[in-house]
Motif scaffolding. Structure first.
Motif, PDB file in Angstrom:
ATOM      1  N   ASP A   1      15.658  -4.178   8.749  1.00 34.84           N
ATOM      2  CA  ASP A   1      15.348  -3.071   9.658  1.00 34.84           C
ATOM      3  C   ASP A   1      14.071  -2.123   9.207  1.00 34.84           C
ATOM      4  O   ASP A   1      13.337  -1.831   9.793  1.00 34.84           O
ATOM      5  N   ASP A   2      14.368  -1.707   7.713  1.00 34.98           N
ATOM      6  CA  ASP A   2      13.592  -0.780   7.432  1.00 34.98           C
ATOM      7  C   ASP A   2      12.239  -1.407   6.842  1.00 34.98           C
ATOM      8  O   ASP A   2      11.304  -0.652   7.017  1.00 34.98           O
ATOM      9  N   VAL A   3      12.228  -2.525   6.509  1.00 31.38           N
ATOM     10  CA  VAL A   3      10.970  -3.052   6.196  1.00 31.38           C
ATOM     11  C   VAL A   3      10.058  -3.246   7.391  1.00 31.38           C
ATOM     12  O   VAL A   3       8.954  -2.875   7.475  1.00 31.38           O
ATOM     13  N   LEU A   4      10.716  -3.504   8.712  1.00 29.54           N
ATOM     14  CA  LEU A   4       9.966  -3.693   9.914  1.00 29.54           C
ATOM     15  C   LEU A   4       9.465  -2.467  10.399  1.00 29.54           C
ATOM     16  O   LEU A   4       8.479  -2.061  10.930  1.00 29.54           O
ATOM     17  N   TYR A   5      10.335  -1.282  10.302  1.00 35.36           N
ATOM     18  CA  TYR A   5       9.926   0.107  10.614  1.00 35.36           C
ATOM     19  C   TYR A   5       8.830   0.543   9.962  1.00 35.36           C
ATOM     20  O   TYR A   5       7.964   1.057  10.183  1.00 35.36           O
ATOM     21  N   GLN A   6       9.121   0.397   8.552  1.00 39.21           N
ATOM     22  CA  GLN A   6       7.697   0.799   7.738  1.00 39.21           C
ATOM     23  C   GLN A   6       6.557  -0.070   7.908  1.00 39.21           C
ATOM     24  O   GLN A   6       5.452   0.511   7.587  1.00 39.21           O
ATOM     25  N   ALA A   7       6.653  -1.151   8.188  1.00 37.58           N
ATOM     26  CA  ALA A   7       5.466  -1.852   8.410  1.00 37.58           C
ATOM     27  C   ALA A   7       5.030  -1.894   9.773  1.00 37.58           C
ATOM     28  O   ALA A   7       4.232  -2.509  10.218  1.00 37.58           O
ATOM     29  N   GLN A   8       5.852  -1.019  10.628  1.00 33.99           N
ATOM     30  CA  GLN A   8       5.252  -0.992  12.097  1.00 33.99           C
ATOM     31  C   GLN A   8       5.248  -2.091  12.947  1.00 33.99           C
ATOM     32  O   GLN A   8       4.338  -2.226  13.565  1.00 33.99           O
ATOM     33  N   ILE A   9       6.480  -2.793  12.786  1.00 33.79           N
ATOM     34  CA  ILE A   9       6.214  -4.381  13.523  1.00 33.79           C
ATOM     35  C   ILE A   9       7.827  -4.325  14.356  1.00 33.79           C
ATOM     36  O   ILE A   9       8.667  -3.949  13.389  1.00 33.79           O
ATOM     37  N   HIS A  10       7.563  -4.710  15.368  1.00 30.01           N
ATOM     38  CA  HIS A  10       8.605  -4.942  16.398  1.00 30.01           C
ATOM     39  C   HIS A  10       9.507  -5.904  15.860  1.00 30.01           C
ATOM     40  O   HIS A  10       9.278  -7.221  15.430  1.00 30.01           O
ATOM     41  N   PRO A  11      10.948  -5.607  15.566  1.00 30.96           N
ATOM     42  CA  PRO A  11      11.658  -6.830  15.025  1.00 30.96           C
ATOM     43  C   PRO A  11      11.831  -8.146  15.936  1.00 30.96           C
ATOM     44  O   PRO A  11      12.227  -9.111  15.172  1.00 30.96           O
ATOM     45  N   GLU A  12      11.655  -8.087  16.982  1.00 33.43           N
ATOM     46  CA  GLU A  12      11.646  -9.443  18.013  1.00 33.43           C
ATOM     47  C   GLU A  12      10.218 -10.003  18.056  1.00 33.43           C
ATOM     48  O   GLU A  12      10.369 -10.986  18.495  1.00 33.43           O
ATOM     49  N   LYS A  13       9.403  -9.459  17.410  1.00 35.90           N
ATOM     50  CA  LYS A  13       8.195 -10.055  17.579  1.00 35.90           C
ATOM     51  C   LYS A  13       8.037 -11.634  16.884  1.00 35.90           C
ATOM     52  O   LYS A  13       8.589 -11.682  15.745  1.00 35.90           O
ATOM     53  N   ASN A  14       7.612 -12.452  17.556  1.00 30.55           N
ATOM     54  CA  ASN A  14       7.657 -13.758  17.031  1.00 30.55           C
ATOM     55  C   ASN A  14       6.576 -14.037  15.949  1.00 30.55           C
ATOM     56  O   ASN A  14       5.348 -13.510  15.862  1.00 30.55           O
ATOM     57  N   VAL A  15       7.118 -14.513  14.886  1.00 26.54           N
ATOM     58  CA  VAL A  15       6.200 -14.769  13.517  1.00 26.54           C
ATOM     59  C   VAL A  15       5.027 -15.465  13.948  1.00 26.54           C
ATOM     60  O   VAL A  15       3.852 -14.982  13.407  1.00 26.54           O
ATOM     61  N   ALA A  16       4.897 -16.337  14.873  1.00 31.21           N
ATOM     62  CA  ALA A  16       3.820 -17.122  15.249  1.00 31.21           C
ATOM     63  C   ALA A  16       2.881 -16.175  15.834  1.00 31.21           C
ATOM     64  O   ALA A  16       1.449 -16.533  15.900  1.00 31.21           O
ATOM     65  N   ASP A  17       2.999 -14.802  16.392  1.00 34.84           N
ATOM     66  CA  ASP A  17       2.087 -14.170  16.896  1.00 34.84           C
ATOM     67  C   ASP A  17       1.828 -12.930  15.909  1.00 34.84           C
ATOM     68  O   ASP A  17       0.998 -11.932  16.370  1.00 34.84           O
ATOM     69  N   LEU A  18       2.204 -13.081  14.646  1.00 36.43           N
ATOM     70  CA  LEU A  18       1.871 -11.931  13.755  1.00 36.43           C
ATOM     71  C   LEU A  18       0.409 -12.448  13.183  1.00 36.43           C
ATOM     72  O   LEU A  18       0.095 -13.463  12.732  1.00 36.43           O
ATOM     73  N   SER A  19      -0.425 -11.170  12.990  1.00 40.83           N
ATOM     74  CA  SER A  19      -1.708 -11.638  12.273  1.00 40.83           C
ATOM     75  C   SER A  19      -1.672 -11.574  10.775  1.00 40.83           C
ATOM     76  O   SER A  19      -0.520 -11.251  10.393  1.00 40.83           O
ATOM     77  N   GLU A  20      -2.561 -12.227  10.129  1.00 36.61           N
ATOM     78  CA  GLU A  20      -2.577 -12.330   8.867  1.00 36.61           C
ATOM     79  C   GLU A  20      -2.339 -10.930   8.335  1.00 36.61           C
ATOM     80  O   GLU A  20      -1.540 -10.745   7.339  1.00 36.61           O
ATOM     81  N   GLU A  21      -2.892  -9.926   8.663  1.00 32.84           N
ATOM     82  CA  GLU A  21      -2.703  -8.697   8.167  1.00 32.84           C
ATOM     83  C   GLU A  21      -1.389  -8.113   8.417  1.00 32.84           C
ATOM     84  O   GLU A  21      -0.708  -7.270   7.553  1.00 32.84           O
ATOM     85  N   GLU A  22      -0.728  -8.303   9.516  1.00 31.85           N
ATOM     86  CA  GLU A  22       0.567  -7.930   9.692  1.00 31.85           C
ATOM     87  C   GLU A  22       1.557  -8.673   8.870  1.00 31.85           C
ATOM     88  O   GLU A  22       2.403  -8.013   8.276  1.00 31.85           O
ATOM     89  N   ILE A  23       1.316  -9.835   8.377  1.00 34.11           N
ATOM     90  CA  ILE A  23       2.117 -10.838   7.402  1.00 34.11           C
ATOM     91  C   ILE A  23       2.083 -10.058   5.992  1.00 34.11           C
ATOM     92  O   ILE A  23       3.174  -9.751   5.439  1.00 34.11           O
TER      93      ILE A  23
ATOM     94  N   PHE B   1      12.766   6.814   5.863  1.00 29.12           N
ATOM     95  CA  PHE B   1      13.361   5.561   6.037  1.00 29.12           C
ATOM     96  C   PHE B   1      14.597   5.415   7.247  1.00 29.12           C
ATOM     97  O   PHE B   1      15.175   6.340   7.516  1.00 29.12           O
ATOM     98  N   MET B   2      14.408   4.124   7.711  1.00 28.54           N
ATOM     99  CA  MET B   2      15.372   3.896   8.737  1.00 28.54           C
ATOM    100  C   MET B   2      16.925   4.080   8.284  1.00 28.54           C
ATOM    101  O   MET B   2      17.752   4.273   9.064  1.00 28.54           O
ATOM    102  N   MET B   3      17.152   3.706   6.994  1.00 27.47           N
ATOM    103  CA  MET B   3      18.327   3.794   6.306  1.00 27.47           C
ATOM    104  C   MET B   3      19.083   5.150   6.946  1.00 27.47           C
ATOM    105  O   MET B   3      20.274   5.309   6.892  1.00 27.47           O
ATOM    106  N   ARG B   4      18.425   6.270   6.901  1.00 28.26           N
ATOM    107  CA  ARG B   4      18.822   7.493   7.211  1.00 28.26           C
ATOM    108  C   ARG B   4      19.055   7.534   8.510  1.00 28.26           C
ATOM    109  O   ARG B   4      19.854   8.700   9.144  1.00 28.26           O
ATOM    110  N   LYS B   5      18.715   6.745   9.482  1.00 30.48           N
ATOM    111  CA  LYS B   5      18.757   6.942  10.996  1.00 30.48           C
ATOM    112  C   LYS B   5      19.922   6.123  11.420  1.00 30.48           C
ATOM    113  O   LYS B   5      20.419   6.112  12.829  1.00 30.48           O
TER     114      LYS B   5
END
Length: 261
Positions: A173-195, A223-227
């Motif tokens: 959860d924290d990785v995706l929060y810091q990376a600004q990516i929705h946790p349900e986003k399909n990996v196949a739809d991630l851009s190179e930059e997002e990966i 950090f999301m850990m705090r939330k």
DNA sequence: CACACTGTTCGCTC
DNA sequence: CGAGCGAACAGTGT
């Protein structure tokens, strides 16, 4: 408790307490925690010593002076405790080793999801169980390759121990929060930059957690850990709120205003 | 009383 | 065969 940073700490703890001492007793209260017969553990451990450790993600391999390597997995609620007096045995210390000096090493496991196994080689175990490299050791290219051909939510994929070993529900959860990516986003739809962003934040969150000895309450405010456990907390990056959803059967905290599908 | 929980594994479908 | 999915596992804490 244990994701990679906690197990990193347990590894240090074991190394600082339990190495190079002759084991004189092995006690296990519940055989379900053992992946091999009790007698095999007794044969392998009594009279031997722990000689060193190797950790891959949440899997802690403890080498011995005997033939076998002990694999400790802490499950959701495990931790090691080294103590002297028998009456100080922790309430949930279901497996306890006794050393020649009279001290004990307990494998505490409240929920009994932890396991001890005996393995011949780490490499064979890793291959057989499709365990990836430790998240701290995986290269960007290896990470990209592991994501290729996957077609499901990014959160599920980074929690897959065959993709990268060590990420659990909170870190994900924290990785995706810091990376600004929705946790349900399909990996196949991630851009190179997002990966690349996911990879970078994976390293960042884990290093931060190790530096803070996995004391999540000490994490910086962003950090999301705090939330966690505080539904409706304010997002650090937007004027929105943190929401809780279920992804891959796990509670997932994210900021809808910040992490878009 | 009901429900939630930091993890893995198994059985099933496609 | 392998990816994806959901349930199961066990016990405690709230």
């Amino acid at each position: 408790m244990p994701e990679l940073p906690e197990v990193y700490g347990y590894q240090q703890y074991l190394e600082n307490t339990a190495l190079h001492q002759k084991i004189v007793a092995f006690d296990c209260r519940d055989a379900r925690l053992l992946k091999k017969p009790l007698a095999d553990f007794e044969t392998s451990l009594i009279g031997s010593e722990f000689t060193g450790t190797q950790r891959i993600g949440k899997y802690l391999f403890v080498k011995t002076s005997g033939k076998k390597i002990v694999l400790m997995h802490f499950g959701m609620t495990g931790k090691p405790t080294y103590y002297k007096e028998a009456e100080d045995r922790p309430k949930f210390g279901h497996i306890v080793l006794t050393f020649e000096n009279g001290f004990h090493f307990a494998f505490e496991n409240k929920r009994k999801f932890g396991r001890w196994d005996l393995v011949d080689t780490i490499e064979a175990y890793q291959k057989e169980h499709k365990l990836s490299k430790d998240t701290r050791d995986i290269s960007l290219e290896e990470f990209k390759a592991a994501l290729r051909n996957r077609k499901t939510a990014i959160k599920k994929v980074i929690m897959d121990q065959s993709v990268t070993a060590g990420v659990g529900n909170w870190i994900a959860d924290d990785v995706l929060y810091q990376a600004q990516i929705h946790p349900e986003k399909n990996v196949a739809d991630l851009s190179e930059e997002e990966i690349i962003r996911v990879y970078t934040k994976l390293q960042y969150v884990i290093e931060t957690a190790i530096d803070l000895e996995a004391h999540y309450e000490d994490f910086p405010e962003q950090f999301m850990m705090r939330k966690r456990r505080e539904i409706g907390a304010d997002c650090h990056y937007t004027n929105g709120k943190i929401e809780k959803i279920v992804v891959g059967g796990r509670s997932t905290y994210y900021s809808p205003k910040w992490q878009h599908l």
